[in-house]
Design a protein around this motif. Structure first.
Motif, PDB file in Angstrom:
ATOM      1  N   LEU A 125      24.791  62.956  21.078  1.00 58.69           N
ATOM      2  CA  LEU A 125      25.027  61.884  22.250  1.00 58.69           C
ATOM      3  C   LEU A 125      26.649  61.805  22.460  1.00 58.69           C
ATOM      4  N   LEU A 126      27.678  62.096  21.524  1.00 54.93           N
ATOM      5  CA  LEU A 126      29.077  62.235  21.919  1.00 54.93           C
ATOM      6  C   LEU A 126      29.315  63.424  22.914  1.00 54.93           C
ATOM      7  N   LEU A 127      28.561  64.535  22.243  1.00 54.73           N
ATOM      8  CA  LEU A 127      28.859  65.652  23.034  1.00 54.73           C
ATOM      9  C   LEU A 127      28.115  65.705  24.504  1.00 54.73           C
ATOM     10  N   ASP A 128      27.132  65.133  24.615  1.00 54.36           N
ATOM     11  CA  ASP A 128      26.433  64.938  25.826  1.00 54.36           C
ATOM     12  C   ASP A 128      27.276  64.044  26.746  1.00 54.36           C
ATOM     13  N   GLU A 129      28.061  63.146  26.429  1.00 49.22           N
ATOM     14  CA  GLU A 129      28.876  62.013  26.993  1.00 49.22           C
ATOM     15  C   GLU A 129      29.995  62.862  27.422  1.00 49.22           C
ATOM     16  N   GLY A 130      30.622  63.845  27.059  1.00 51.29           N
ATOM     17  CA  GLY A 130      31.550  64.603  27.095  1.00 51.29           C
ATOM     18  C   GLY A 130      32.827  64.491  26.397  1.00 51.29           C
ATOM     19  N   ASN A 131      32.441  64.086  24.894  1.00 48.17           N
ATOM     20  CA  ASN A 131      33.624  64.072  23.918  1.00 48.17           C
ATOM     21  C   ASN A 131      33.528  65.261  23.244  1.00 48.17           C
ATOM     22  N   PRO A 132      34.555  66.005  23.623  1.00 52.53           N
ATOM     23  CA  PRO A 132      34.646  67.415  22.493  1.00 52.53           C
ATOM     24  C   PRO A 132      35.021  67.172  21.059  1.00 52.53           C
ATOM     25  N   VAL A 133      34.123  66.895  20.201  1.00 58.82           N
ATOM     26  CA  VAL A 133      34.217  66.958  18.856  1.00 58.82           C
ATOM     27  C   VAL A 133      34.327  68.410  18.298  1.00 58.82           C
ATOM     28  N   VAL A 134      35.423  68.682  17.650  1.00 61.73           N
ATOM     29  CA  VAL A 134      35.594  69.967  17.371  1.00 61.73           C
ATOM     30  C   VAL A 134      35.552  70.059  15.745  1.00 61.73           C
ATOM     31  N   PHE A 135      35.710  69.061  14.887  1.00 65.30           N
ATOM     32  CA  PHE A 135      35.917  69.154  13.522  1.00 65.30           C
ATOM     33  C   PHE A 135      35.462  68.064  12.860  1.00 65.30           C
ATOM     34  N   SER A 136      35.007  68.008  11.547  1.00 60.33           N
ATOM     35  CA  SER A 136      34.888  67.005  10.648  1.00 60.33           C
ATOM     36  C   SER A 136      35.749  66.974   9.381  1.00 60.33           C
ATOM     37  N   GLU A 137      35.878  65.955   8.586  1.00 57.70           N
ATOM     38  CA  GLU A 137      36.291  65.904   7.347  1.00 57.70           C
ATOM     39  C   GLU A 137      35.317  65.376   6.600  1.00 57.70           C
ATOM     40  N   VAL A 138      34.863  65.680   5.578  1.00 58.02           N
ATOM     41  CA  VAL A 138      33.781  65.180   4.564  1.00 58.02           C
ATOM     42  C   VAL A 138      34.165  64.867   3.084  1.00 58.02           C
ATOM     43  N   GLU A 139      33.909  63.533   2.719  1.00 54.28           N
ATOM     44  CA  GLU A 139      34.161  63.250   1.381  1.00 54.28           C
ATOM     45  C   GLU A 139      32.903  63.447   0.755  1.00 54.28           C
ATOM     46  N   VAL A 140      32.596  64.151  -0.502  1.00 57.85           N
ATOM     47  CA  VAL A 140      31.476  64.297  -0.916  1.00 57.85           C
ATOM     48  C   VAL A 140      31.475  63.426  -2.452  1.00 57.85           C
ATOM     49  N   SER A 141      30.609  62.378  -2.567  1.00 57.51           N
ATOM     50  CA  SER A 141      30.399  61.577  -3.817  1.00 57.51           C
ATOM     51  C   SER A 141      28.916  61.462  -4.047  1.00 57.51           C
ATOM     52  N   THR A 142      28.793  60.275  -5.018  1.00 59.50           N
ATOM     53  CA  THR A 142      27.497  60.023  -5.519  1.00 59.50           C
ATOM     54  C   THR A 142      27.267  58.380  -5.417  1.00 59.50           C
ATOM     55  N   ALA A 143      26.325  57.887  -5.384  1.00 64.69           N
ATOM     56  CA  ALA A 143      25.980  56.560  -5.226  1.00 64.69           C
ATOM     57  C   ALA A 143      24.727  56.189  -5.930  1.00 64.69           C
ATOM     58  N   LEU A 144      24.527  55.157  -6.642  1.00 64.40           N
ATOM     59  CA  LEU A 144      23.263  54.645  -7.336  1.00 64.40           C
ATOM     60  C   LEU A 144      22.577  53.718  -6.185  1.00 64.40           C
ATOM     61  N   LEU A 145      21.431  53.984  -5.895  1.00 66.61           N
ATOM     62  CA  LEU A 145      20.647  53.115  -4.982  1.00 66.61           C
ATOM     63  C   LEU A 145      19.748  52.288  -5.721  1.00 66.61           C
ATOM     64  N   ASP A 146      19.465  50.992  -5.369  1.00 69.94           N
ATOM     65  CA  ASP A 146      18.762  50.268  -6.226  1.00 69.94           C
ATOM     66  C   ASP A 146      17.535  49.909  -4.880  1.00 69.94           C
ATOM     67  N   PRO A 147      16.274  49.764  -5.432  1.00 65.25           N
ATOM     68  CA  PRO A 147      15.044  49.428  -4.465  1.00 65.25           C
ATOM     69  C   PRO A 147      15.493  48.215  -3.798  1.00 65.25           C
ATOM     70  N   GLY A 148      16.253  47.045  -4.281  1.00 68.65           N
ATOM     71  CA  GLY A 148      16.445  46.156  -3.567  1.00 68.65           C
ATOM     72  C   GLY A 148      17.526  46.119  -2.475  1.00 68.65           C
ATOM     73  N   GLN A 149      18.425  47.283  -2.070  1.00 62.95           N
ATOM     74  CA  GLN A 149      19.373  47.207  -1.478  1.00 62.95           C
ATOM     75  C   GLN A 149      18.768  47.763   0.141  1.00 62.95           C
ATOM     76  N   PRO A 150      19.444  47.642   1.201  1.00 65.04           N
ATOM     77  CA  PRO A 150      18.859  48.013   2.395  1.00 65.04           C
ATOM     78  C   PRO A 150      18.654  49.588   2.407  1.00 65.04           C
ATOM     79  N   ALA A 151      19.463  50.351   1.812  1.00 72.23           N
ATOM     80  CA  ALA A 151      19.172  51.946   1.772  1.00 72.23           C
ATOM     81  C   ALA A 151      17.998  52.301   0.895  1.00 72.23           C
ATOM     82  N   GLY A 152      18.087  51.592  -0.239  1.00 70.56           N
ATOM     83  CA  GLY A 152      16.846  51.699  -1.181  1.00 70.56           C
ATOM     84  C   GLY A 152      15.363  51.392  -0.673  1.00 70.56           C
ATOM     85  N   ARG A 153      15.486  50.290   0.213  1.00 69.94           N
ATOM     86  CA  ARG A 153      14.104  49.858   0.921  1.00 69.94           C
ATOM     87  C   ARG A 153      13.703  50.812   2.000  1.00 69.94           C
TER      88      ARG A 153
END
Length: 219
Positions: A125-153
């Motif tokens: 959508l960003l590209l379709d709307e004329g926003n020229p995204v050219v690169f990204s920075e990514v931080e890689v880590s880990t997370a413990l997800l619990d079934p009761g959390q939104p992501a877990g559900r």
């Protein structure tokens, strides 16, 4: 693929070529391979390689930025943002919980609701709307997800699970934005077996180390 340069940052780039030797693959789904030479969405890669990518639990809201979102997007504290969250599914299986945050003045929530099609991600959508995204920075880590959390559900967990966490900031072309303005901050939780990483360490010194991401169709 990410290239990390001292005193500069981490950037999406091609893996250094080795003369007479096959280079490491980029993204791999099942037995098919696609090289990472440009910024591309997970859904477009999956579909190009023959896997059906879908989304579920899509939520788009106009809200205020959390501190880490404001910092990543270089916005004032509690600045207005558009937040998009959903589950990424690969061949019907929940693979990742994704959250994308945009400056509200760039793309309001109403525009996202109207124009984000079922097969698109926010980068499309960003590209379709004329926003020229050219690169990204990514931080890689880990997370413990619990079934009761939104992501877990949303990821249908029935017990705690370790997830691969990618925190990413996307930037505009510096020719359009003098300082390469950040336009999207994302946090993506991938379930085990859905995304793997290989760190390629190379010599001589003029070669940059690179990280190769592999997106897997199943466990």
């Amino acid at each position: 693929m990410l290239v990390r340069r001292q005193d500069s940052g981490t950037f999406l780039a091609r893996l250094p070529e080795r003369s007479g030797q096959p280079g490491p693959v980029g993204i791999k789904l099942g037995s098919s391979v696609a090289r990472l030479g440009r910024l591309e969405t997970y859904t477009s890669i999956a579909e190009r390689l023959g896997f059906k990518a879908g989304r579920e639990h899509l939520r788009v809201e106009a809200t205020r930025a959390a501190p880490e979102e404001a910092e990543g997007l270089e916005l004032p504290a509690n600045g207005e943002v558009t937040r998009v969250s959903r589950v990424l599914r690969l061949d019907g299986e929940a693979a990742a919980w994704m959250i994308d945050v945009l400056p509200a003045e760039l793309i309001p929530a109403g525009t996202v609701k109207e124009r984000l099609s079922a097969g698109q991600m926010v980068l499309d959508l960003l590209l379709d709307e004329g926003n020229p995204v050219v690169f990204s920075e990514v931080e890689v880590s880990t997370a413990l997800l619990d079934p009761g959390q939104p992501a877990g559900r949303f990821l249908e967990l029935n017990q705690p699970a370790a997830a691969l966490l990618l925190t990413e900031t996307m930037y505009l072309d510096s020719a359009v934005s003098a300082e390469g303005r950040p336009v999207q901050w994302s946090r993506n939780y991938f379930l085990p077996g859905k995304l793997s990483l290989r760190l390629v360490r190379d010599t001589p010194a003029h070669r940059d180390p690179a990280i190769v991401l592999q997106l897997l169709a199943d466990t």
